[in-house]
Design a protein around this motif. Sequence first.
Motif, PDB file in Angstrom:
ATOM      1  N   ALA A 184     -22.742   0.279   6.610  1.00 50.98           N
ATOM      2  CA  ALA A 184     -22.339   0.182   8.018  1.00 50.98           C
ATOM      3  C   ALA A 184     -21.851   1.506   8.590  1.00 50.98           C
ATOM      4  N   SER A 185     -21.921   2.570   7.792  1.00 50.80           N
ATOM      5  CA  SER A 185     -21.461   3.892   8.236  1.00 50.80           C
ATOM      6  C   SER A 185     -20.023   3.844   8.732  1.00 50.80           C
ATOM      7  N   ILE A 186     -19.161   3.293   7.893  1.00 51.38           N
ATOM      8  CA  ILE A 186     -17.756   3.126   8.232  1.00 51.38           C
ATOM      9  C   ILE A 186     -16.894   4.086   7.427  1.00 51.38           C
ATOM     10  N   ASN A 187     -15.969   4.746   8.110  1.00 47.46           N
ATOM     11  CA  ASN A 187     -14.982   5.607   7.464  1.00 47.46           C
ATOM     12  C   ASN A 187     -13.773   4.744   7.098  1.00 47.46           C
ATOM     13  N   PRO A 188     -13.491   4.542   5.810  1.00 49.14           N
ATOM     14  CA  PRO A 188     -12.373   3.656   5.445  1.00 49.14           C
ATOM     15  C   PRO A 188     -11.037   4.119   5.977  1.00 49.14           C
ATOM     16  N   GLN A 189     -10.869   5.431   6.168  1.00 54.41           N
ATOM     17  CA  GLN A 189      -9.591   5.937   6.678  1.00 54.41           C
ATOM     18  C   GLN A 189      -9.381   5.615   8.158  1.00 54.41           C
ATOM     19  N   ARG A 190     -10.413   5.093   8.818  1.00 52.31           N
ATOM     20  CA  ARG A 190     -10.301   4.753  10.237  1.00 52.31           C
ATOM     21  C   ARG A 190     -10.673   3.296  10.468  1.00 52.31           C
ATOM     22  N   THR A 191     -10.345   2.467   9.476  1.00 46.07           N
ATOM     23  CA  THR A 191     -10.787   1.077   9.527  1.00 46.07           C
ATOM     24  C   THR A 191      -9.683   0.125   9.110  1.00 46.07           C
ATOM     25  N   LEU A 192      -9.561  -0.986   9.833  1.00 51.62           N
ATOM     26  CA  LEU A 192      -8.679  -2.084   9.454  1.00 51.62           C
ATOM     27  C   LEU A 192      -9.510  -3.174   8.797  1.00 51.62           C
ATOM     28  N   PHE A 193      -9.054  -3.640   7.646  1.00 53.40           N
ATOM     29  CA  PHE A 193      -9.754  -4.641   6.841  1.00 53.40           C
ATOM     30  C   PHE A 193      -8.945  -5.929   6.894  1.00 53.40           C
ATOM     31  N   PHE A 194      -9.475  -6.955   7.564  1.00 53.15           N
ATOM     32  CA  PHE A 194      -8.785  -8.234   7.713  1.00 53.15           C
ATOM     33  C   PHE A 194      -9.273  -9.199   6.644  1.00 53.15           C
ATOM     34  N   GLU A 195      -8.350  -9.833   5.930  1.00 52.16           N
ATOM     35  CA  GLU A 195      -8.701 -10.735   4.825  1.00 52.16           C
ATOM     36  C   GLU A 195      -7.628 -11.804   4.666  1.00 52.16           C
ATOM     37  N   ASP A 196      -8.042 -12.968   4.125  1.00 50.83           N
ATOM     38  CA  ASP A 196      -7.050 -13.986   3.747  1.00 50.83           C
ATOM     39  C   ASP A 196      -6.907 -14.073   2.233  1.00 50.83           C
ATOM     40  N   SER A 197      -7.580 -13.173   1.506  1.00 52.72           N
ATOM     41  CA  SER A 197      -7.511 -13.141   0.042  1.00 52.72           C
ATOM     42  C   SER A 197      -6.698 -11.939  -0.411  1.00 52.72           C
ATOM     43  N   VAL A 198      -5.645 -12.182  -1.173  1.00 53.54           N
ATOM     44  CA  VAL A 198      -4.791 -11.092  -1.645  1.00 53.54           C
ATOM     45  C   VAL A 198      -5.572 -10.122  -2.526  1.00 53.54           C
ATOM     46  N   ARG A 199      -6.397 -10.654  -3.411  1.00 48.93           N
ATOM     47  CA  ARG A 199      -7.112  -9.738  -4.313  1.00 48.93           C
ATOM     48  C   ARG A 199      -8.144  -8.905  -3.558  1.00 48.93           C
ATOM     49  N   ASN A 200      -8.739  -9.460  -2.498  1.00 47.56           N
ATOM     50  CA  ASN A 200      -9.652  -8.656  -1.689  1.00 47.56           C
ATOM     51  C   ASN A 200      -8.898  -7.584  -0.912  1.00 47.56           C
ATOM     52  N   ILE A 201      -7.719  -7.948  -0.413  1.00 48.98           N
ATOM     53  CA  ILE A 201      -6.871  -6.974   0.282  1.00 48.98           C
ATOM     54  C   ILE A 201      -6.535  -5.811  -0.651  1.00 48.98           C
ATOM     55  N   GLN A 202      -6.152  -6.122  -1.867  1.00 48.55           N
ATOM     56  CA  GLN A 202      -5.763  -5.074  -2.814  1.00 48.55           C
ATOM     57  C   GLN A 202      -6.938  -4.191  -3.191  1.00 48.55           C
ATOM     58  N   ALA A 203      -8.118  -4.781  -3.309  1.00 50.23           N
ATOM     59  CA  ALA A 203      -9.314  -3.989  -3.588  1.00 50.23           C
ATOM     60  C   ALA A 203      -9.635  -3.081  -2.404  1.00 50.23           C
ATOM     61  N   GLY A 204      -9.508  -3.625  -1.195  1.00 51.43           N
ATOM     62  CA  GLY A 204      -9.749  -2.819  -0.007  1.00 51.43           C
ATOM     63  C   GLY A 204      -8.792  -1.646   0.102  1.00 51.43           C
ATOM     64  N   LYS A 205      -7.545  -1.890  -0.247  1.00 47.97           N
ATOM     65  CA  LYS A 205      -6.551  -0.813  -0.200  1.00 47.97           C
ATOM     66  C   LYS A 205      -6.896   0.284  -1.187  1.00 47.97           C
ATOM     67  N   ARG A 206      -7.411  -0.109  -2.352  1.00 47.51           N
ATOM     68  CA  ARG A 206      -7.750   0.890  -3.374  1.00 47.51           C
ATOM     69  C   ARG A 206      -8.903   1.792  -2.942  1.00 47.51           C
ATOM     70  N   VAL A 207      -9.747   1.330  -2.032  1.00 48.73           N
ATOM     71  CA  VAL A 207     -10.841   2.188  -1.567  1.00 48.73           C
ATOM     72  C   VAL A 207     -10.471   2.936  -0.288  1.00 48.73           C
ATOM     73  N   GLY A 208      -9.232   2.791   0.161  1.00 49.24           N
ATOM     74  CA  GLY A 208      -8.753   3.604   1.275  1.00 49.24           C
ATOM     75  C   GLY A 208      -8.654   2.919   2.611  1.00 49.24           C
ATOM     76  N   LEU A 209      -8.877   1.615   2.669  1.00 48.28           N
ATOM     77  CA  LEU A 209      -8.789   0.889   3.928  1.00 48.28           C
ATOM     78  C   LEU A 209      -7.346   0.573   4.299  1.00 48.28           C
ATOM     79  N   ASP A 210      -7.055   0.529   5.589  1.00 48.54           N
ATOM     80  CA  ASP A 210      -5.823  -0.085   6.057  1.00 48.54           C
ATOM     81  C   ASP A 210      -6.073  -1.586   6.070  1.00 48.54           C
ATOM     82  N   THR A 211      -5.084  -2.371   5.668  1.00 49.21           N
ATOM     83  CA  THR A 211      -5.349  -3.781   5.382  1.00 49.21           C
ATOM     84  C   THR A 211      -4.434  -4.721   6.150  1.00 49.21           C
ATOM     85  N   VAL A 212      -5.019  -5.873   6.530  1.00 44.39           N
ATOM     86  CA  VAL A 212      -4.281  -6.909   7.248  1.00 44.39           C
ATOM     87  C   VAL A 212      -4.505  -8.230   6.522  1.00 44.39           C
ATOM     88  N   LEU A 213      -3.428  -8.795   5.987  1.00 43.60           N
ATOM     89  CA  LEU A 213      -3.502 -10.081   5.305  1.00 43.60           C
ATOM     90  C   LEU A 213      -3.225 -11.191   6.301  1.00 43.60           C
TER      91      LEU A 213
END
Length: 263
Positions: A184-213
Amino acid sequence: MVEKLGIEGSKIEDLGNLLYKNYGTTMAGLRAIGYDFDYDDYHRYVASQTFIFVHGRLPYENLKPDPVLRSLLLSLPLRKIIFTNADKVHAVKVLSRLGLEDCFEGIICFETLNPTHKNTVSDDEDDIAFVESAASTTTSANGPQIFDIIGHFAQPNPSLVALPKTPIACKPSELAIEKALKIASINPQRTLFFEDSVRNIQAGKRVGLDTVLIGKSQRVKGADYAFESIHNIKEAIPELWESDMKSEVGYPGQVAVETSVTA
Protein backbone atom coordinates in the motif's frame (compact mmCIF):
# COMPACT_ATOMS: atom_id res chain seq x y z
CA MET A 1 -10.85 -30.20 9.30
CA VAL A 2 -12.81 -33.42 9.78
CA GLU A 3 -14.42 -33.85 6.39
CA LYS A 4 -11.65 -32.57 4.14
CA LEU A 5 -8.43 -33.19 6.07
CA GLY A 6 -9.39 -36.33 7.97
CA ILE A 7 -8.63 -34.95 11.43
CA GLU A 8 -10.29 -36.72 14.34
CA GLY A 9 -13.31 -34.81 15.60
CA SER A 10 -12.24 -35.20 19.22
CA LYS A 11 -9.09 -33.18 18.50
CA ILE A 12 -10.72 -30.25 16.74
CA GLU A 13 -11.30 -27.93 19.70
CA ASP A 14 -7.80 -28.28 21.16
CA LEU A 15 -6.17 -28.22 17.75
CA GLY A 16 -8.11 -25.18 16.59
CA ASN A 17 -7.27 -23.24 19.75
CA LEU A 18 -3.56 -24.04 19.50
CA LEU A 19 -3.39 -23.14 15.82
CA TYR A 20 -5.20 -19.85 16.32
CA LYS A 21 -3.09 -18.93 19.34
CA ASN A 22 0.23 -19.70 17.68
CA TYR A 23 -0.39 -18.77 14.04
CA GLY A 24 -3.06 -16.06 14.00
CA THR A 25 -5.60 -18.13 12.06
CA THR A 26 -6.54 -21.80 12.00
CA MET A 27 -5.86 -21.88 8.27
CA ALA A 28 -2.30 -20.59 8.71
CA GLY A 29 -1.71 -23.15 11.45
CA LEU A 30 -2.99 -26.05 9.36
CA ARG A 31 -0.54 -25.17 6.61
CA ALA A 32 2.28 -24.83 9.12
CA ILE A 33 1.84 -28.28 10.62
CA GLY A 34 1.77 -29.95 7.24
CA TYR A 35 -1.71 -29.97 5.76
CA ASP A 36 -1.99 -28.93 2.12
CA PHE A 37 -5.10 -27.64 0.39
CA ASP A 38 -6.22 -25.21 -2.26
CA TYR A 39 -6.89 -21.81 -0.67
CA ASP A 40 -9.87 -21.08 -2.90
CA ASP A 41 -11.36 -24.50 -2.18
CA TYR A 42 -10.88 -23.87 1.53
CA HIS A 43 -12.75 -20.58 1.40
CA ARG A 44 -15.51 -21.99 -0.80
CA TYR A 45 -15.94 -24.95 1.56
CA VAL A 46 -16.05 -22.99 4.80
CA ALA A 47 -18.44 -20.48 3.27
CA SER A 48 -21.01 -23.25 2.91
CA GLN A 49 -20.84 -24.50 6.50
CA THR A 50 -22.99 -23.61 9.50
CA PHE A 51 -20.36 -23.06 12.19
CA ILE A 52 -20.76 -19.65 13.79
CA PHE A 53 -17.09 -18.78 13.27
CA VAL A 54 -17.24 -19.37 9.52
CA HIS A 55 -17.73 -16.25 7.44
CA GLY A 56 -20.32 -17.73 5.12
CA ARG A 57 -22.81 -18.34 7.93
CA LEU A 58 -22.12 -15.40 10.20
CA PRO A 59 -25.30 -13.43 11.06
CA TYR A 60 -24.53 -10.49 8.78
CA GLU A 61 -28.09 -9.30 9.28
CA ASN A 62 -27.04 -8.20 12.78
CA LEU A 63 -24.77 -5.58 11.23
CA LYS A 64 -26.55 -2.28 10.70
CA PRO A 65 -25.48 0.91 8.90
CA ASP A 66 -23.25 3.07 11.08
CA PRO A 67 -23.82 6.70 9.98
CA VAL A 68 -21.72 8.08 12.85
CA LEU A 69 -18.65 6.12 11.81
CA ARG A 70 -19.32 6.89 8.17
CA SER A 71 -19.37 10.62 8.87
CA LEU A 72 -16.15 10.41 10.88
CA LEU A 73 -14.35 8.46 8.18
CA LEU A 74 -15.46 10.71 5.34
CA SER A 75 -14.43 13.82 7.26
CA LEU A 76 -10.97 12.44 8.08
CA PRO A 77 -8.58 13.89 5.45
CA LEU A 78 -6.12 11.00 5.49
CA ARG A 79 -5.65 7.78 3.53
CA LYS A 80 -7.74 5.00 5.04
CA ILE A 81 -7.09 1.34 4.21
CA ILE A 82 -8.58 -1.90 5.54
CA PHE A 83 -6.08 -4.61 6.57
CA THR A 84 -7.78 -7.86 7.50
CA ASN A 85 -6.96 -11.57 7.77
CA ALA A 86 -10.39 -12.28 6.29
CA ASP A 87 -11.05 -13.05 2.66
CA LYS A 88 -12.25 -10.38 0.24
CA VAL A 89 -15.87 -11.56 0.16
CA HIS A 90 -16.23 -11.24 3.93
CA ALA A 91 -14.53 -7.85 4.09
CA VAL A 92 -16.66 -6.35 1.31
CA LYS A 93 -19.86 -7.79 2.77
CA VAL A 94 -19.16 -6.31 6.21
CA LEU A 95 -18.34 -2.88 4.77
CA SER A 96 -21.52 -2.96 2.72
CA ARG A 97 -23.68 -3.89 5.71
CA LEU A 98 -22.15 -1.04 7.73
CA GLY A 99 -22.61 1.45 4.89
CA LEU A 100 -18.86 2.09 4.71
CA GLU A 101 -18.07 0.68 1.26
CA ASP A 102 -16.98 4.04 -0.14
CA CYS A 103 -15.00 5.21 2.91
CA PHE A 104 -11.72 3.40 2.20
CA GLU A 105 -9.12 3.55 -0.52
CA GLY A 106 -8.80 -0.23 -0.60
CA ILE A 107 -8.63 -3.53 1.19
CA ILE A 108 -5.58 -5.63 2.01
CA CYS A 109 -7.06 -9.04 2.73
CA PHE A 110 -6.15 -12.72 2.70
CA GLU A 111 -5.90 -12.89 -1.09
CA THR A 112 -3.66 -9.81 -1.21
CA LEU A 113 -0.93 -11.41 0.88
CA ASN A 114 -1.52 -15.02 -0.16
CA PRO A 115 -1.71 -15.66 -3.91
CA THR A 116 -3.92 -18.58 -4.92
CA HIS A 117 -2.33 -21.78 -3.65
CA LYS A 118 -2.55 -24.96 -5.68
CA ASN A 119 0.63 -26.95 -4.99
CA THR A 120 3.14 -24.22 -4.16
CA VAL A 121 2.94 -20.67 -2.87
CA SER A 122 4.16 -18.01 -5.30
CA ASP A 123 7.06 -15.83 -4.17
CA ASP A 124 6.57 -13.46 -7.11
CA GLU A 125 5.40 -10.08 -5.86
CA ASP A 126 3.73 -9.49 -9.24
CA ASP A 127 1.19 -12.10 -8.13
CA ILE A 128 0.19 -9.96 -5.16
CA ALA A 129 -2.80 -7.67 -5.58
CA PHE A 130 -3.59 -4.62 -3.50
CA VAL A 131 -7.36 -5.05 -3.43
CA GLU A 132 -8.68 -1.61 -3.88
CA SER A 133 -8.68 -4.42 -1.93
CA ALA A 134 13.08 -31.73 14.58
CA ALA A 135 9.81 -32.58 16.39
CA SER A 136 7.03 -35.14 16.66
CA THR A 137 5.30 -35.82 13.37
CA THR A 138 2.73 -38.24 12.09
CA THR A 139 1.94 -39.43 8.59
CA SER A 140 -1.51 -38.76 7.18
CA ALA A 141 -3.34 -41.06 4.82
CA ASN A 142 -2.04 -39.04 1.88
CA GLY A 143 1.57 -39.22 3.00
CA PRO A 144 2.66 -35.76 4.22
CA GLN A 145 4.36 -35.45 7.58
CA ILE A 146 2.05 -33.74 10.07
CA PHE A 147 3.50 -31.95 13.07
CA ASP A 148 1.75 -33.06 16.27
CA ILE A 149 1.18 -29.66 17.85
CA ILE A 150 -1.10 -31.06 20.57
CA GLY A 151 1.58 -33.55 21.59
CA HIS A 152 4.19 -30.81 21.35
CA PHE A 153 2.46 -28.63 23.94
CA ALA A 154 1.81 -31.65 26.15
CA GLN A 155 5.58 -31.99 26.66
CA PRO A 156 7.21 -30.55 29.82
CA ASN A 157 9.25 -27.92 27.95
CA PRO A 158 7.59 -27.23 24.59
CA SER A 159 9.53 -24.01 24.06
CA LEU A 160 12.73 -26.01 23.61
CA VAL A 161 11.55 -27.08 20.15
CA ALA A 162 10.63 -24.45 17.56
CA LEU A 163 7.24 -24.64 15.93
CA PRO A 164 7.15 -25.09 12.15
CA LYS A 165 6.59 -21.91 10.15
CA THR A 166 3.53 -21.25 8.05
CA PRO A 167 3.66 -20.22 4.40
CA ILE A 168 0.54 -18.09 4.96
CA ALA A 169 1.00 -14.41 5.67
CA CYS A 170 -1.43 -12.96 8.21
CA LYS A 171 -1.53 -10.85 11.34
CA PRO A 172 0.04 -10.96 13.90
CA SER A 173 3.09 -11.81 11.79
CA GLU A 174 5.37 -8.80 11.57
CA LEU A 175 6.40 -9.92 8.09
CA ALA A 176 2.75 -9.86 7.03
CA ILE A 177 2.29 -6.33 8.39
CA GLU A 178 5.48 -5.14 6.68
CA LYS A 179 4.31 -6.73 3.42
CA ALA A 180 0.97 -4.97 3.67
CA LEU A 181 2.68 -1.64 4.31
CA LYS A 182 4.87 -2.13 1.25
CA ILE A 183 1.97 -3.09 -1.00
CA ALA A 184 0.00 0.00 0.00
CA SER A 185 3.07 2.27 -0.07
CA ILE A 186 2.57 3.22 3.56
CA ASN A 187 5.20 4.80 5.82
CA PRO A 188 4.73 3.17 9.25
CA GLN A 189 6.12 6.25 10.99
CA ARG A 190 3.21 8.27 9.59
CA THR A 191 0.45 5.76 10.16
CA LEU A 192 -2.11 4.93 12.85
CA PHE A 193 -2.94 1.23 13.15
CA PHE A 194 -6.40 0.54 14.61
CA GLU A 195 -6.99 -2.95 16.06
CA ASP A 196 -9.11 -4.79 18.62
CA SER A 197 -6.45 -7.51 19.05
CA VAL A 198 -3.71 -6.90 21.61
CA ARG A 199 -1.25 -9.21 19.90
CA ASN A 200 -1.82 -7.50 16.55
CA ILE A 201 -1.32 -4.12 18.21
CA GLN A 202 1.97 -5.28 19.70
CA ALA A 203 3.15 -6.65 16.36
CA GLY A 204 2.23 -3.37 14.68
CA LYS A 205 4.17 -1.42 17.28
CA ARG A 206 7.24 -3.57 16.67
CA VAL A 207 7.25 -2.60 12.99
CA GLY A 208 7.04 1.10 13.82
CA LEU A 209 3.33 1.90 13.64
CA ASP A 210 1.51 4.20 16.03
CA THR A 211 -1.25 2.05 17.48
CA VAL A 212 -4.84 2.41 18.65
CA LEU A 213 -6.47 -0.39 20.63
CA ILE A 214 -10.24 -0.42 20.19
CA GLY A 215 -12.60 -1.96 22.74
CA LYS A 216 -10.47 -1.22 25.81
CA SER A 217 -10.28 1.89 27.94
CA GLN A 218 -6.87 1.02 29.40
CA ARG A 219 -3.72 1.03 27.32
CA VAL A 220 -1.66 -2.14 27.16
CA LYS A 221 1.96 -2.65 26.19
CA GLY A 222 2.31 -1.64 22.55
CA ALA A 223 -0.77 0.59 22.42
CA ASP A 224 -0.28 4.34 22.05
CA TYR A 225 -4.01 4.96 22.48
CA ALA A 226 -6.93 2.93 23.77
CA PHE A 227 -10.63 3.71 23.71
CA GLU A 228 -13.82 1.73 24.03
CA SER A 229 -15.43 2.70 20.74
CA ILE A 230 -14.16 3.76 17.34
CA HIS A 231 -16.82 6.49 17.60
CA ASN A 232 -14.55 8.21 20.15
CA ILE A 233 -11.76 8.80 17.66
CA LYS A 234 -12.32 12.53 17.14
CA GLU A 235 -12.48 13.26 20.86
CA ALA A 236 -9.45 11.06 21.57
CA ILE A 237 -7.22 12.16 18.69
CA PRO A 238 -8.58 15.52 17.39
CA GLU A 239 -5.21 16.41 15.85
CA LEU A 240 -5.93 13.97 13.03
CA TRP A 241 -8.37 16.51 11.65
CA GLU A 242 -5.79 19.31 12.00
CA SER A 243 -2.71 17.36 11.00
CA ASP A 244 0.01 18.44 8.60
CA MET A 245 -0.14 14.82 7.42
CA LYS A 246 -3.32 15.57 5.47
CA SER A 247 -3.55 14.03 2.04
CA GLU A 248 -5.91 14.66 -0.83
CA VAL A 249 -8.37 11.82 -0.67
CA GLY A 250 -11.60 11.21 -2.43
CA TYR A 251 -13.12 7.83 -3.04
CA PRO A 252 -15.57 8.09 -5.94
CA GLY A 253 -17.53 4.94 -5.21
CA GLN A 254 -17.38 1.55 -3.60
CA VAL A 255 -14.10 0.06 -2.45
CA ALA A 256 -12.36 -1.31 -5.52
CA VAL A 257 -11.83 -5.05 -5.48
CA GLU A 258 -10.10 -5.74 -8.76
CA THR A 259 -7.29 -3.24 -9.35
CA SER A 260 -3.79 -4.64 -8.92
CA VAL A 261 -0.85 -2.51 -7.80
CA THR A 262 2.57 -4.06 -8.20
CA ALA A 263 4.70 -3.45 -5.14
